[in-house]
Scaffold this motif. Structure first.
Motif, PDB file in Angstrom:
ATOM      1  N   THR A  93     145.716   9.638  -5.058  1.00 62.50           N
ATOM      2  CA  THR A  93     145.178   8.302  -5.354  1.00 62.50           C
ATOM      3  C   THR A  93     143.661   8.196  -5.213  1.00 62.50           C
ATOM      4  OG1 THR A  93     147.279   7.308  -4.653  1.00 62.50           O
ATOM      5  CG2 THR A  93     145.371   5.850  -4.783  1.00 62.50           C
ATOM      6  N   PRO A  94     143.018   8.867  -4.244  1.00 63.50           N
ATOM      7  CA  PRO A  94     141.551   8.782  -4.142  1.00 63.50           C
ATOM      8  C   PRO A  94     140.800   9.205  -5.395  1.00 63.50           C
ATOM      9  CG  PRO A  94     142.454   9.665  -2.109  1.00 63.50           C
ATOM     10  CD  PRO A  94     143.591   9.580  -3.082  1.00 63.50           C
ATOM     11  N   TYR A  95     141.449   9.920  -6.314  1.00 71.87           N
ATOM     12  CA  TYR A  95     140.775  10.324  -7.552  1.00 71.87           C
ATOM     13  C   TYR A  95     140.451   9.130  -8.442  1.00 71.87           C
ATOM     14  CZ  TYR A  95     141.292  15.362  -6.876  1.00 71.87           C
ATOM     15  OH  TYR A  95     141.181  16.645  -6.408  1.00 71.87           O
ATOM     16  N   ILE A  96     140.957   7.949  -8.097  1.00 70.51           N
ATOM     17  CA  ILE A  96     140.574   6.724  -8.829  1.00 70.51           C
ATOM     18  C   ILE A  96     139.054   6.543  -8.787  1.00 70.51           C
ATOM     19  CG2 ILE A  96     140.778   4.198  -8.824  1.00 70.51           C
ATOM     20  CD1 ILE A  96     143.601   4.472  -7.830  1.00 70.51           C
ATOM     21  N   TYR A  97     138.443   7.107  -7.755  1.00 63.18           N
ATOM     22  CA  TYR A  97     136.980   7.034  -7.612  1.00 63.18           C
ATOM     23  C   TYR A  97     136.272   7.555  -8.859  1.00 63.18           C
ATOM     24  CZ  TYR A  97     132.324   8.389  -5.986  1.00 63.18           C
ATOM     25  OH  TYR A  97     130.970   8.578  -5.868  1.00 63.18           O
ATOM     26  N   PHE A  98     136.874   8.554  -9.527  1.00 64.44           N
ATOM     27  CA  PHE A  98     136.250   9.143 -10.717  1.00 64.44           C
ATOM     28  C   PHE A  98     136.558   8.350 -11.985  1.00 64.44           C
ATOM     29  CE2 PHE A  98     136.743  12.709  -7.749  1.00 64.44           C
ATOM     30  CZ  PHE A  98     135.444  13.192  -7.731  1.00 64.44           C
ATOM     31  N   ILE A 154     140.587   9.391 -15.471  1.00 60.00           N
ATOM     32  CA  ILE A 154     140.933  10.595 -14.712  1.00 60.00           C
ATOM     33  C   ILE A 154     142.270  10.404 -13.997  1.00 60.00           C
ATOM     34  CG2 ILE A 154     140.250  12.065 -12.787  1.00 60.00           C
ATOM     35  CD1 ILE A 154     138.569  12.470 -15.283  1.00 60.00           C
ATOM     36  N   TYR A 155     142.455   9.238 -13.401  1.00 66.16           N
ATOM     37  CA  TYR A 155     143.692   8.995 -12.662  1.00 66.16           C
ATOM     38  C   TYR A 155     144.907   8.958 -13.596  1.00 66.16           C
ATOM     39  CZ  TYR A 155     146.785   7.188  -9.044  1.00 66.16           C
ATOM     40  OH  TYR A 155     147.810   7.041  -8.136  1.00 66.16           O
ATOM     41  N   LEU A 156     144.722   8.381 -14.788  1.00 68.83           N
ATOM     42  CA  LEU A 156     145.810   8.380 -15.772  1.00 68.83           C
ATOM     43  C   LEU A 156     146.104   9.796 -16.249  1.00 68.83           C
ATOM     44  CD1 LEU A 156     144.941   5.192 -17.877  1.00 68.83           C
ATOM     45  CD2 LEU A 156     146.846   5.498 -16.273  1.00 68.83           C
ATOM     46  N   MET A 157     145.064  10.635 -16.325  1.00 69.21           N
ATOM     47  CA  MET A 157     145.279  12.035 -16.681  1.00 69.21           C
ATOM     48  C   MET A 157     146.135  12.721 -15.617  1.00 69.21           C
ATOM     49  SD  MET A 157     144.559  14.645 -18.732  1.00 69.21           S
ATOM     50  CE  MET A 157     143.021  14.401 -19.615  1.00 69.21           C
ATOM     51  N   ILE A 158     145.853  12.441 -14.338  1.00 69.06           N
ATOM     52  CA  ILE A 158     146.649  13.019 -13.252  1.00 69.06           C
ATOM     53  C   ILE A 158     148.094  12.522 -13.329  1.00 69.06           C
ATOM     54  CG2 ILE A 158     146.912  13.137 -10.745  1.00 69.06           C
ATOM     55  CD1 ILE A 158     143.874  12.928 -10.534  1.00 69.06           C
ATOM     56  N   ALA A 159     148.261  11.236 -13.652  1.00 68.40           N
ATOM     57  CA  ALA A 159     149.611  10.673 -13.792  1.00 68.40           C
ATOM     58  C   ALA A 159     150.372  11.358 -14.924  1.00 68.40           C
ATOM     59  CB  ALA A 159     149.520   9.171 -14.034  1.00 68.40           C
ATOM     60  N   ALA A 160     149.677  11.583 -16.045  1.00 65.98           N
ATOM     61  CA  ALA A 160     150.315  12.271 -17.177  1.00 65.98           C
ATOM     62  C   ALA A 160     150.664  13.710 -16.795  1.00 65.98           C
ATOM     63  CB  ALA A 160     149.381  12.246 -18.389  1.00 65.98           C
ATOM     64  N   GLY A 161     149.770  14.354 -16.021  1.00 65.08           N
ATOM     65  CA  GLY A 161     150.049  15.717 -15.558  1.00 65.08           C
ATOM     66  C   GLY A 161     151.246  15.759 -14.625  1.00 65.08           C
ATOM     67  N   ALA A 162     151.390  14.719 -13.782  1.00 67.74           N
ATOM     68  CA  ALA A 162     152.544  14.655 -12.889  1.00 67.74           C
ATOM     69  C   ALA A 162     153.848  14.519 -13.679  1.00 67.74           C
ATOM     70  CB  ALA A 162     152.384  13.485 -11.913  1.00 67.74           C
ATOM     71  N   LEU A 171     138.381  18.551  -7.842  1.00 59.34           N
ATOM     72  CA  LEU A 171     136.973  18.383  -7.494  1.00 59.34           C
ATOM     73  C   LEU A 171     136.084  19.402  -8.213  1.00 59.34           C
ATOM     74  CD1 LEU A 171     137.322  17.733  -3.649  1.00 59.34           C
ATOM     75  CD2 LEU A 171     136.972  16.061  -5.476  1.00 59.34           C
ATOM     76  N   PHE A 172     136.664  20.542  -8.601  1.00 59.50           N
ATOM     77  CA  PHE A 172     135.885  21.540  -9.335  1.00 59.50           C
ATOM     78  C   PHE A 172     135.600  21.090 -10.768  1.00 59.50           C
ATOM     79  CE2 PHE A 172     138.036  24.150  -6.096  1.00 59.50           C
ATOM     80  CZ  PHE A 172     136.945  24.798  -5.555  1.00 59.50           C
ATOM     81  N   PHE A 173     136.424  20.185 -11.298  1.00 59.43           N
ATOM     82  CA  PHE A 173     136.300  19.779 -12.696  1.00 59.43           C
ATOM     83  C   PHE A 173     135.777  18.353 -12.854  1.00 59.43           C
ATOM     84  CE2 PHE A 173     139.363  23.221 -12.707  1.00 59.43           C
ATOM     85  CZ  PHE A 173     139.020  23.947 -13.831  1.00 59.43           C
ATOM     86  N   PHE A 174     136.295  17.443 -12.049  1.00 58.78           N
ATOM     87  CA  PHE A 174     135.947  16.036 -12.231  1.00 58.78           C
ATOM     88  C   PHE A 174     134.530  15.709 -11.789  1.00 58.78           C
ATOM     89  CE2 PHE A 174     140.729  15.335 -11.407  1.00 58.78           C
ATOM     90  CZ  PHE A 174     141.005  15.704 -12.722  1.00 58.78           C
ATOM     91  N   THR A 175     133.900  16.625 -11.056  1.00 60.72           N
ATOM     92  CA  THR A 175     132.510  16.410 -10.644  1.00 60.72           C
ATOM     93  C   THR A 175     131.515  17.023 -11.630  1.00 60.72           C
ATOM     94  OG1 THR A 175     132.649  18.412  -9.268  1.00 60.72           O
ATOM     95  CG2 THR A 175     133.098  16.302  -8.198  1.00 60.72           C
ATOM     96  N   GLN A 176     132.025  17.703 -12.672  1.00 62.76           N
ATOM     97  CA  GLN A 176     131.159  18.351 -13.656  1.00 62.76           C
ATOM     98  C   GLN A 176     131.200  17.567 -14.965  1.00 62.76           C
ATOM     99  OE1 GLN A 176     129.341  21.046 -12.747  1.00 62.76           O
ATOM    100  NE2 GLN A 176     130.281  20.959 -10.713  1.00 62.76           N
ATOM    101  N   SER A 177     130.066  17.037 -15.365  1.00 61.46           N
ATOM    102  CA  SER A 177     130.005  16.211 -16.577  1.00 61.46           C
ATOM    103  C   SER A 177     130.335  17.007 -17.832  1.00 61.46           C
ATOM    104  CB  SER A 177     128.609  15.593 -16.718  1.00 61.46           C
ATOM    105  OG  SER A 177     127.613  16.604 -16.771  1.00 61.46           O
ATOM    106  N   VAL A 178     130.111  18.340 -17.798  1.00 55.96           N
ATOM    107  CA  VAL A 178     130.357  19.155 -18.996  1.00 55.96           C
ATOM    108  C   VAL A 178     131.835  19.122 -19.376  1.00 55.96           C
ATOM    109  CG1 VAL A 178     130.672  21.264 -17.638  1.00 55.96           C
ATOM    110  CG2 VAL A 178     130.028  21.433 -20.041  1.00 55.96           C
ATOM    111  N   TYR A 179     132.736  19.059 -18.387  1.00 57.25           N
ATOM    112  CA  TYR A 179     134.168  19.007 -18.682  1.00 57.25           C
ATOM    113  C   TYR A 179     134.578  17.619 -19.172  1.00 57.25           C
ATOM    114  CZ  TYR A 179     134.412  23.436 -16.168  1.00 57.25           C
ATOM    115  OH  TYR A 179     134.229  24.730 -15.771  1.00 57.25           O
TER     116      TYR A 179
END
Length: 491
Positions: A365-370, A374-382, A289-297
């Protein structure tokens, strides 16, 4: 008497077998105190001018008072999870002519020296000095600052009660949840009515006596609470507790690894320290939430998102996993004397971390909202956590020979029991590698190429699992007897 107590604690620290390790940790903590202390002073110095510029129609002191309640709630939360309460071996002192009151006053006095008490001082003292230079009434500012410091110390003593009494903890936690929920659904905003009270402390300086009396009252409550249980027979008597067995027969499907996995589950559910660490690892899920809510990232630095994605699913791995095999230090000698392959022990830890990463991924899974990117990035990180970070973590465990007391009441974040400076070096590749692996394909090809590279790295790690585990097993075998000797040392 205070000087005598300080002398005893210094001798205990200096003469201990872990003196050099403890000294290195103290130096690191001292550098951290200097860093965060400097940030606090800077914030306090610029806060007046920042508020004046951002809210030109509102007096900065009024704005600070209106939102002071949120600072208090933040302090309560951060203290509960991070503030290390003072510990003193009181049993030897109970049988020599030292009054109980002296020992209790000393213990409570040690809480005053906590760095968390100085954070408010380092923020509000520069802010108060700026107020004086801006022409605000001296008496009002000085007594308002005095009141804030009394509130700060009241929070300190309240935190002591929260940690010692579940009733107080659940009461405070319920109050905080109610305030947040009411504010979130726009039912009731506590800011304005509480702001009136804090502005009253500034406008009527004589009211500073109220926070002072509250601080004295909480000190007295803590004193009576400790004194009530300050008896030798109370300290050494055994408590009878009903034990509830947990049915873990479903884990038998893991074959030879089942006994190790069952042992880890029981250790986590029955002991204070691992339970705290597992609870804290849950909060890593909110890191994105600290990163995905900031457009600069998202627009300019998407490679930083690889770091966030790794953290979201790697909470258990980074907190619990980094202390393998220290979790088993209290019975490691017995464990190593059994006729069991080292490989099974390591593989059970690997499966435990893999399951934790998988569960974290499902909960994310709720990160699909972004967005799906983003969700595929989380999957790759996992996948990266499973295929590479788990092995890096196990490798780091071979260098970790600091024992852990499972039932210590210390905080999960601030407790240095089991901490090894080598862990900081081992943590660097776990944090920097995902950024590097994603950045190179992303920079030269595309965003999707970075995702594929990150996921493929994890997949290759899973394919070569046996190779990595064999190499790590050899390292553990070579340092086996050094680890057993290190874990046998008692602090």
């Amino acid at each position: 008497m205070i000087k005598h107590f300080l002398s005893l604690e210094w001798k205990q620290f200096k003469r201990a077998s872990y003196f050099q390790k403890g000294l290195a940790i103290k130096i690191l903590l001292f550098l951290a105190v200097l860093y965060f202390g400097g940030i606090a002073i800077f914030m306090g110095g610029v806060m007046f001018f920042a508020l004046e510029k951002t809210f030109p129609d509102i007096d900065p002191i009024v704005m600070v008072n209106n939102f002071l309640i949120y600072w208090i709630l933040f302090e309560l939360m951060i203290r509960y999870f991070m503030q290390q309460l003072p510990v003193m071996n009181i049993k030897p002192l109970m049988i020599i002519p030292i009054t109980r009151n002296s020992v209790i006053h000393y213990l409570l006095g040690k809480t005053i020296l906590s760095f968390f008490n100085f954070i408010s001082l380092l923020i509000f003292l520069p802010f108060s000095i700026v107020l004086l230079f801006q022409g605000y009434p001296v008496v009002n500012v000085v007594l308002w600052f005095f009141a804030i410091m009394c509130i700060n110390m009241s929070i300190n003593f309240l935190n002591f009660l929260i940690n010692k009494s579940n009733t107080v903890f659940y009461g405070i936690a319920s109050l905080v949840i109610i305030i947040v929920v009411l504010r979130y659904f726009n039912i009731f905003d506590i800011t304005e009515p509480v702001g009136v009270l804090f502005n009253g402390l500034y406008n009527q300086p004589y009211l500073a006596i109220i926070p002072f009396l509250i601080m004295i009252g909480l000190y007295k409550v803590n004193f009576d609470f400790i004194r009530k249980g300050f008896y030798l027979d109370g300290a050494i008597s055994k408590k009878t507790k009903e034990v509830h067995a947990t049915d873990l027969s479903w884990m038998n499907r893991f074959g030879n690894l089942a006994p190790f996995l069952k042992n880890d589950i029981k250790m986590i559910t029955r002991n204070a320290r691992p339970k705290q660490v597992v609870m804290m690892s849950f909060f890593f899920l909110f890191y994105g939430l600290f990163f995905f809510t900031q457009s600069v990232y998202i627009e300019k630095m998407p490679y930083i998102l690889a770091f966030a994605a790794m953290f979201i699913t790697g909470g258990f791995l980074l907190s619990f996993g980094q202390l393998v095999p220290s979790w088993d230090s209290e019975y490691y000698k017995m464990l190593m004397s059994q006729n069991i392959p080292y490989r099974q022990y390591l593989e059970s830890k690997w499966y435990l971390m893999v399951v934790a990463v998988a569960v974290s991924f499902i909960l994310s899974t709720p990160y699909i909202y972004f967005g799906w990117d983003i969700y595929l990035m989380i999957a790759a990180g996992a996948l990266f956590n499973i295929g590479l970070n788990t092995f890096i973590t196990l490798f780091g465990g071979a260098l970790n020979r600091v024992p852990i007391e499972l039932n210590t009441k210390a905080k999960a974040f601030s407790n240095t029991n089991g901490f090894n400076p080598t862990q900081l070096l081992i943590a660097l590749p776990k944090m920097l590698l995902p950024i590097l692996i994603f950045f190179i394909p992303y920079h030269f090809i595309s965003f999707n190429a970075g995702l594929i590279a990150l996921a493929l790295t994890g997949a290759l790690g899973i394919v070569f699992k046996n190779f990595f585990l064999n190499k790590i097993e050899n390292i553990y075998q070579k340092g086996k007897y050094k680890t057993v000797a290190a874990f046998s040392e008692k602090k």
